[in-house]
Motif scaffolding. Structure first.
Motif: not given
Length: 435
Positions: A225-243
């Motif tokens: 759940a924490v990893l999914l949260l980091l991924y989603a927040l990263g996408k909101k911040m226009h980061l390359s979240s999959l990294i």
């Protein structure tokens, strides 16, 4: 809508997962990708839904969520198997180079083909449509190459994982160019990448050190759940979240490499290793379920009539030929002559479908038919199946021995045979061990 009642949905999902498990068994024996069987199952469900008059259900929101979740699980599953060792630097570098050049080269040729054959398709849109068609599917490759030699299996795991990540980054870089206000250019993209890597490392160290101290038995889904949260927040911040997902998997898999000095003193290796093992199991199980549901629902949404269009078939064949010609050149350049079955293992799958549905509305072209997507996925999967079967047969084929070799071996064996005289007493050892 009685057919879509709660109990019927539970029955349908349960039967699908059971069949998917059986498909995996069939896939291991025949090398036919389970993905193809899941798509066919989805097409059968499509006809059943149409027969009951509920064929107009919008599955896209479900498909999108399953695709994103499945993508995260698949990349995490792959990263948990990647061991970073000094002797693997060259194989990893080769895999990265082949994945990057293959992605860009295939996308460029596919974009030229789409631009030439589809009306109203400009090069910017063509690149966006071509990128998903140029990404290898780790969801198909990783389970399919389990029977190959270790060096070839590792090559495919590295290559498909790099292709996934680089392809997604390239896709969102191209989408950023559609909106000049959000387009940061190449320099901004590189800065974004460096920032993402820094955040990923900090988050990975923090998560491992924190979760090794949690004594509760129920903590793995909390970690996911924490990893999914980091991924989603990263996408909101226009980061390359999959990294973020990739680096976390690499850090927890290679803890002895990343935790040294004072950080190593803070790490309880056995507890962290236990988290890694359990996470590997639950990630593989979750990825299996998500992948199953995704491809079945994709099969339900397929418009089969588009496959009968000659123009669609022509475009698809040209794209498929370009994929294997580029792959052949790159493999010969970086690997040499031993490129069987690697030349045939280039299937498209989950990420191709996911990114296709993620193309922004301003870049969508009405003339692009979904049949092109389906042709490429099915054809590349069938080519991979043929290549794996051919390779398997070659490995078990007995060596060819010439009559001269047989004659020489027989003469050598006859000369080496010693005669035994049974009238002579058998030598025995004395108490000191001498004969």
């Amino acid at each position: 809508m009685e057919i879509l009642s709660s109990y019927n949905l539970i029955i349908g999902i349960s039967v699908t997962i059971i069949l998917s498990f059986l498909f995996n068994g069939i896939s291991k024996r025949t090398n036919i990708p389970a993905v193809l069987m899941l798509i066919v199952l989805g097409i059968i469900f499509q006809y059943l839904l149409n027969a009951f008059g509920v064929g107009d259900v919008n599955f896209f929101p479900i498909l999108e969520v399953l695709g994103i979740f499945g993508l995260i699980m698949i990349v995490l599953e792959a990263a948990l198997e990647l061991e970073l060792k000094r002797e693997k630097i060259i194989p990893i570098a080769k895999s990265l180079a082949i994945a990057l050049l293959g992605l860009v080269g295939s996308a460029w040729i596919a974009a030229l083909i789409l631009n030439a054959f589809i009306p109203d398709m400009n090069m910017q849109s063509a690149w966006l449509y071509a990128t998903p068609l140029s990404i290898l599917s780790s969801a198909i490759i990783i389970p399919s190459v389990a029977g190959l030699k270790n060096d070839k299996k590792e090559f495919h795991i590295y290559e498909s994982t790099f292709s996934d990540i680089l392809g997604i980054m390239m896709f969102y870089f191209l989408t950023g160019g559609l909106n000049p206000a959000e387009d940061s250019g190449v320099v901004g993209f590189i800065g974004n990448l460096i920032l993402t890597v820094a955040i990923s490392l900090v988050a990975s160290y923090g998560l491992i050190l924190i979760f090794q101290r949690i004594k509760s038995q129920v903590k793995l889904f909390l970690l996911i759940a924490v990893l999914l949260l980091l991924y989603a927040l990263g996408k909101k911040m226009h980061l390359s979240s999959l990294i973020i997902i990739l680096i976390f998997g690499l850090v927890i898999t290679n803890m002895k490499l990343f935790f040294k000095g004072r950080l190593g003193e803070m790490l309880h290796f056995e507890k962290a290793k236990s988290i890694h093992h359990e996470l590997h199991v639950i990630t593989a199980e979750t990825a299996f379920v998500v992948r199953t549901l995704f491809f079945v629902i994709f099969g339900i949404t397929i418009v089969l009539s588009s496959l009968l269009n000659f123009k669609i078939a022509l475009i698809s064949v040209l794209i498929i030929l370009s994929i294997y010609l580029i792959r052949f050149g790159l493999l010969r350049l970086f690997i040499g002559k031993d490129i069987n079955p690697q030349i045939f293992i280039a299937p498209r799958g989950l990420i191709t479908v996911l990114l296709f549905y993620a193309i922004p509305a301003e870049a969508q072209v009405a003339g692009f038919e979904q049949g092109i997507l389906l042709y490429v996925i099915i054809a590349t999967s069938l080519v991979m199946t043929w290549g794996l079967i051919k390779n398997k047969n070659a490995e078990i084929e007995p060596p060819v021995v010439s009559p001269e070799q047989i004659k020489n071996e027989e003469s050598i064996n006859i000369e080496n045979i010693k005669t035994v005289n049974f009238d002579e007493p058998i030598p025995r050892k004395n108490d000191e061990g001498d004969i």
